[in-house]
Design a protein around this motif. Structure first.
Motif, PDB file in Angstrom:
ATOM      1  N   TRP A   1      32.660 -31.241  10.677  1.00 59.46           N
ATOM      2  CA  TRP A   1      31.622 -31.265   9.652  1.00 59.46           C
ATOM      3  C   TRP A   1      32.200 -31.147   8.245  1.00 59.46           C
ATOM      4  N   SER A   2      33.514 -31.027   8.140  1.00 60.62           N
ATOM      5  CA  SER A   2      34.113 -30.904   6.819  1.00 60.62           C
ATOM      6  C   SER A   2      33.952 -32.174   5.989  1.00 60.62           C
ATOM      7  N   TRP A   3      33.607 -33.295   6.615  1.00 62.54           N
ATOM      8  CA  TRP A   3      33.432 -34.537   5.863  1.00 62.54           C
ATOM      9  C   TRP A   3      32.306 -34.417   4.835  1.00 62.54           C
ATOM     10  N   LYS A   4      31.388 -33.508   5.059  1.00 67.87           N
ATOM     11  CA  LYS A   4      30.290 -33.336   4.115  1.00 67.87           C
ATOM     12  C   LYS A   4      30.764 -32.744   2.800  1.00 67.87           C
ATOM     13  N   HIS A   5      31.883 -32.016   2.838  1.00 64.34           N
ATOM     14  CA  HIS A   5      32.338 -31.282   1.664  1.00 64.34           C
ATOM     15  C   HIS A   5      33.671 -31.779   1.109  1.00 64.34           C
ATOM     16  N   ASP A   6      34.532 -32.346   1.963  1.00 67.31           N
ATOM     17  CA  ASP A   6      35.875 -32.704   1.505  1.00 67.31           C
ATOM     18  C   ASP A   6      36.371 -33.892   2.318  1.00 67.31           C
ATOM     19  N   ARG A   7      35.986 -35.080   1.888  1.00 67.24           N
ATOM     20  CA  ARG A   7      36.350 -36.270   2.646  1.00 67.24           C
ATOM     21  C   ARG A   7      37.825 -36.639   2.484  1.00 67.24           C
ATOM     22  N   ASP A   8      38.415 -36.280   1.360  1.00 65.36           N
ATOM     23  CA  ASP A   8      39.826 -36.607   1.141  1.00 65.36           C
ATOM     24  C   ASP A   8      40.718 -35.934   2.181  1.00 65.36           C
TER      25      ASP A   8
ATOM     26  N   LEU B   1      39.745 -34.729   5.020  1.00 61.76           N
ATOM     27  CA  LEU B   1      39.401 -35.230   6.344  1.00 61.76           C
ATOM     28  C   LEU B   1      40.201 -36.492   6.662  1.00 61.76           C
ATOM     29  N   LEU B   2      40.450 -37.324   5.658  1.00 62.85           N
ATOM     30  CA  LEU B   2      41.171 -38.574   5.844  1.00 62.85           C
ATOM     31  C   LEU B   2      42.683 -38.370   5.854  1.00 62.85           C
TER      32      LEU B   2
END
Length: 359
Positions: A326-333, A335-336
């Motif tokens: 669920w971290s993509w909601k807050h920090d997509r960089d 996550l990638l």
């Protein structure tokens, strides 16, 4: 002209060899072959000791890693170091595996620059990777290069897990509700790093949930590679015995899944009789699974209350799996491009709404 009586053996030794019984070579598919001479050096005892210590991964003697205290990986590593002259050949043969530790380093650079490095946990993770490579190297050196007798190694492995199983029976008999052998429970209290045996048999594993990993992660692959009947017999006996003694819920689930996958892989569905047998065995597995849901309190709680409310351990595992996702909601960089090796706590905090209470 030479007659038959003129042909005499050169010496008595030649006659003995000529009249010796012919021993058929074992199948190469069983990782065995006929050897004219086997030489076991003193250093090779490290390999036998490493194999013998595989089921003893929960004692206070071992070096503590997260959730277990293994002994065997260090012996495998020591064997590889002692036979360092063979490492170049092994590394060339398994080069992709030996280059793998570079991958987590490269993918961690971005996360480490952002959050820093958790030195202690990162060191343990990379040491674990190196120990895994040492295990691979030591097995290659022992079996392929030095040609240690595989049959003897299998006997050592079989005996070690038989001892572990008998220890589990002793722990079961020593429980308070059975024979109430308090000295036995006190002995394992002092011997084991994490203590479960006052409730259920732990064998010599770090915890009872590791039973399936030993049976289906070590013994089953060994059986596939060697077709050793002793190992093939030990696996179901150990699993059934652990379930009968109430060692844990995980071994029930692991055994059901393993039995189903084994049936799917081994049944010839072109045969009508085999298909009928598959359906019958599948029915037995399903009946056993339903019985476990009813009789096993933990499984029953999961079935009736759900995965989150039915068991605290299960809900914690689900949380730690979903929170980083669920971290993509807050920090997509991150996550990638990654959080950095052993920076999982940062991913959990971010995935759970940046809660400062999480570690």
């Amino acid at each position: 002209m030479t007659t038959s009586t003129d042909i005499q053996p050169a010496n008595e030794q030649t006659l003995t060899v000529t009249n010796a019984p012919i021993i058929q070579p074992l199948q190469r598919g069983a990782m065995t072959e006929t050897l004219t001479r086997i030489t076991i050096m003193p250093s090779d005892m490290l390999m036998f000791a490493a194999v013998a210590m595989l089921p003893f991964d929960g004692t206070k003697i071992g070096i503590a890693f997260p959730y277990w205290t293994p002994i065997s990986p260090w012996l495998f590593a020591l064997y590889a170091v002692v036979n360092w002259r063979c490492l170049r050949d092994t590394a060339r043969r398994f080069l992709p595996f030996f280059l793998f530790p570079l991958l987590p380093v490269v993918t961690s650079i971005y996360g480490w620059q952002s959050f820093g490095v958790h030195t202690g946990t990162a060191a343990k993770s990379f040491i674990a990777l190196l120990l895994g490579l040492a295990c691979l190297a030591s097995l290659d050196i022992a079996i392929r290069i030095k040609r240690l007798p595989v049959r003897t190694l299998l006997t050592t492995l079989f005996a070690a897990y038989v001892v572990a199983f008998l220890i589990g029976i002793l722990q079961y008999m020593a429980l308070k509700q059975h024979m109430n052998w308090q000295p036995v429970r006190a002995y394992f209290w002092n011997a084991l790093y994490r203590y479960y045996v006052s409730i259920r048999p732990q064998f010599m594993f770090a915890e009872p949930s590791y039973i399936g990993m030993h049976l289906f992660g070590i013994l089953l692959p060994v059986f596939w590679l060697t077709h050793d009947r002793r190992i093939g017999t030990l696996i179901p006996v150990f699993a059934i015995g652990a379930i009968a003694m109430g060692s844990g819920t995980r071994i029930v689930l692991d055994s059901v899944v393993a039995a189903f996958l084994w049936l799917v892989a081994s049944v010839n569905f072109r045969s009508g009789k085999a298909t009928v047998g598959f359906v019958a065995m599948l029915s037995i597995i399903a009946s056993g699974g339903l019985g476990a849901l009813v009789l096993n309190p933990r499984l029953n709680s999961l079935a009736t209350k759900g995965l989150l409310a039915g068991d605290g351990s299960m809900s914690a595992r689900i949380f730690h799996m979903l929170a980083p996702m669920w971290s993509w909601k807050h920090d997509r960089d991150h996550l990638l491009f990654g959080w950095g090796a052993d920076n999982i706590s940062n991913a959990v905090r971010t995935g759970y709404g940046r809660s400062p209470t999480l570690v």
